[in-house]
Design an enzyme around this catalytic site. Structure first.
Site, PDB file in Angstrom:
ATOM      1  N   SER A 519       0.825  -1.207   0.000  1.00  0.00           N
ATOM      2  CA  SER A 519       0.000   0.000   0.000  1.00  0.00           C
ATOM      3  C   SER A 519       0.856   1.251   0.000  1.00  0.00           C
ATOM      4  CB  SER A 519      -0.906   0.008   1.237  1.00  0.00           C
ATOM      5  OG  SER A 519      -1.514   1.268   1.411  1.00  0.00           O
ATOM      6  N   TYR A 532      -3.872  -1.584   9.317  1.00  0.00           N
ATOM      7  CA  TYR A 532      -3.651  -1.991   7.925  1.00  0.00           C
ATOM      8  C   TYR A 532      -2.219  -1.698   7.476  1.00  0.00           C
ATOM      9  CZ  TYR A 532      -4.191  -1.971   2.815  1.00  0.00           C
ATOM     10  OH  TYR A 532      -4.041  -2.197   1.477  1.00  0.00           O
TER      11      TYR A 532
END
Length: 662
Positions: A519, A532
């Site tokens: 990410s 996350y």
């Protein structure tokens, strides 16, 4: 009540059959060539009904080649005969148009007469109006109009056969340019505006979306989604006392070509066109001197068309299509709209479904992966294990791998969705394997690795795509430590357990590549994503360490710091609905690039900038992120209320920092 449908394996036909099965009773007989039975059998499975009955025949044969005994047995028993089979392609040659459109209609009329059907429903086209200058209503047909192509001519001639030669009652339907389903985007082939999609994709990939482009007013066009067409046909076909009438299935407000192009450019994220000189300036000129008239006239000249074809086919646009980008007539649909009144059937606005059409094309019809020799050479015959392959990035990656000749190995928790993905791949001529597995269950992953090693000849690439995202501030997480555990379990432990389980096979092969879908958050550290981002950062760090240990064994790694992607994973955060995101297909292109080029990392410019700022000016970075923390609220799911009213600030910041998770 029984039905007979020709062209049931085609685009409009299969949607019509589905509509009849959903809304009507009785058997639905479908004409099918002997060589197309496999395709029909697959469609019957999708329709999920035992009321579909194949009838072997051929459009090119007298009486459609249907067996005389079958005709005798069913004479007088079929109320509605829908003749849908035809060529719907501006690029088809004269002979093909003649055989399929004119001769096919003649043969269908012969069969309808022999069967004594209640009504013959003929799917014509607005092309039958040719280049009639002015308003063309539903009572008009043979007005001396110019028919500029084999397609226009044969659509006019086939409708003429129905009008003047049919021995049974008839109704005619003239759809405009038919595009995909407005609800799903489903489309079978590249046609109409889809020819321009590769150019829009090229613009999106090469130019910033905010860049204004200069366009010209190319007149008006007319597109309608297939779901509207079949819903309207079904309703109109069953109205009493309408035999001998024609219905225009069109948008009553023609769409300017530039507006249509801009709707799809917006859906693609490409720059849009402004028209400083439009019809308000040129409307006083004869049509032949207006931009649309000039383009059409020039593109129809043989030598010019040949030269244009060499140029435009490089971006997938046949010159024949350029010659008919706009309609000369304006189609009056008053009769149709009155007949549909009160039915609940209404034409959706193009802007409401343009992105749906674009997404389907990008994921299912874009052939750029198969057209790239380097990609095909790198992936052909390779077994690619893809986690999270039932939807989003994973599913589109699987489709692209198969398109390049690779063999996707589909892994996710839901077997049914994986089977749907495999069916898509196999219908396109590819091969795929399905291995259901709960990737948060470490023992299940061990069993999966044993199964893959035993059943596959090789494992060439592993794509760690499956993931869980949680957007919740630390302030709301004190009693939710399980959020951190669940996220780490799937995003980190599950991913490394899979790689470690397959490493013995990769070492034995002397080759293997691992692609980790990480990410942009690892580089930019956005607030509210502590669970996350930490899980993705852990996967990055683990891969960076073991890469040095494994490179000598031929096993390599690529980490993709993916920007915000429009997938089901972000759907619960309604704030993202208006954010600039990349599509799953764009994300899949990055995954394919990682498999082909095998760099250590794939980053975005903004992600790299974020990493640099955190290194050289960390205090400034934290101040900016704290501002974002206060501008973007916790999600409604996280705090149990609406998302707040600072939308303008949120959208502005999201556009400036495009792709960052907020």
């Amino acid at each position: 009540m029984s039905y007979l449908v020709t062209g049931a394996t085609g685009f409009i036909g299969r949607h019509l059959v589905q509509r009849l099965l959903d809304e009507r009773t009785g058997e639905v007989f479908v004409l099918v060539r002997a060589g197309s039975r496999d395709r029909l059998d697959a469609l019957v499975l999708g329709w999920g009904s035992d009321r579909v009955v194949p009838v072997v025949g051929d459009l090119t044969e007298p009486g459609l080649g249907v067996d005389d005994a079958w005709v005798t047995a069913h004479a007088g028993g079929i109320e509605h005969f829908f003749h849908v089979a035809a060529v719907y392609d501006m690029t088809a040659d004269d002979a093909t148009n003649q055989t399929m459109n004119v001769d096919g209609t003649r043969h269908a009329l012969d069969l309808a007469e022999a069967l004594r059907v209640g009504c013959f429903h003929h799917v014509s086209s607005v092309a039958a109006a040719g280049e009639y200058a002015g308003r063309f209503d539903e009572t008009m047909f043979d007005e001396g109009q110019t028919l500029p192509s084999p397609y226009h001519r044969t659509k006019h001639e086939s409708e003429k056969l129905v009008r003047y030669s049919s021995a049974v009652p008839w109704r005619v339907y003239r759809p405009a340019i038919v595009v995909g389903d407005s609800r799903t985007g489903a489309m079978d082939k590249v046609d109409g505006p889809y020819y321009f999609f590769p150019l829009m994709k090229l613009m999106r990939d090469r130019l910033p979306a905010w860049l204004p482009l200069i366009g010209v007013d190319l007149g008006d066009t007319n597109v309608v989604p297939v779901d509207y067409v079949v819903q309207a046909m079904d309703h109109l076909a069953h109205l009493p006392d309408r035999d001998g009438e024609t219905f225009h299935l069109v948008d009553p407000d023609p769409q300017p070509v530039v507006d249509l192009v801009n709707a799809f450019c917006a859906a693609a994220g490409a720059p849009r066109f402004a028209t400083p000189v439009d019809r308000s300036v040129t409307r006083f000129l004869p049509r032949v001197l207006q931009p649309a008239g000039l383009l059409n006239a020039i593109a129809k000249v043989g030598p010019v068309q040949g030269a244009l074809d060499l140029l435009t086919r490089q971006v997938g646009i046949p010159a024949e299509v350029l010659a008919h980008t706009a309609f000369v007539p304006v189609f009056d649909a008053t009769r149709t709209l009155r007949a549909l009144s009160g039915s609940g059937i209404a034409l959706p606005v193009l802007d409401s479904y343009a992105r749906t059409l674009w997404t389907w094309w990008e994921e299912h019809l874009d052939t750029s992966t198969a057209d790239d020799p380097a990609t095909c050479a790198a992936l052909a015959g390779k077994h690619v294990v893809i986690t999270g392959a039932s939807s989003g990035i994973g599913q589109v990656t699987a489709l692209k791998v198969a398109q390049a000749g690779g063999i996707p190995v589909l892994v996710a928790r839901g077997k049914d969705k994986l089977e749907d993905t495999r069916a898509l791949i196999e219908r396109a001529g590819g091969t795929a394997y399905v291995f259901p597995c709960d990737l948060s269950d470490l023992e299940a992953i061990d069993a999966l690795c044993e199964q893959l090693a035993a059943e596959l000849p090789s494992v060439d690439v592993v794509v760690n795509n499956a993931g869980r995202s949680i957007r919740r501030s630390l302030r709301l997480s004190h009693d939710r430590f399980h959020d951190f555990e669940r996220t780490m379990q799937l995003n980190y432990f599950g991913a490394i357990r899979l790689v470690m389980g397959l490493l013995p096979l990769m070492r034995e092969q002397g080759r293997g590549h691992v692609v980790n879908v990480s990410s942009i958050g690892v580089q930019t550290n956005p607030p509210r994503f502590s669970a996350y981002v930490a899980s993705k950062a852990a996967l990055d760090s683990w891969s960076n360490v073991v890469a040095s240990e494994l490179v000598g064994d031929g096993v390599t790694f690529t980490g993709i710091h993916m920007p915000l992607v429009r997938t089901p994973m972000i759907a619960p955060t309604k704030l993202y609905d208006k954010f600039p995101t990349i599509s799953p297909a764009q994300a899949a292109d990055l995954v394919v690039r990682a498999m082909v080029e095998r760099p250590h990392e794939i980053n975005t410019l903004l992600g790299n900038a974020g990493a640099v700022v955190h290194t050289v000016a960390p205090k400034l970075a934290f101040r900016v992120l704290n501002l974002a923390y206060h501008v973007f609220p916790d999600s409604a799911a996280a705090k149990g209320e609406s998302s707040g009213g600072r939308e303008s600030e949120q959208i502005m910041l999201a556009r400036v920092l495009k792709g960052v998770h907020w």
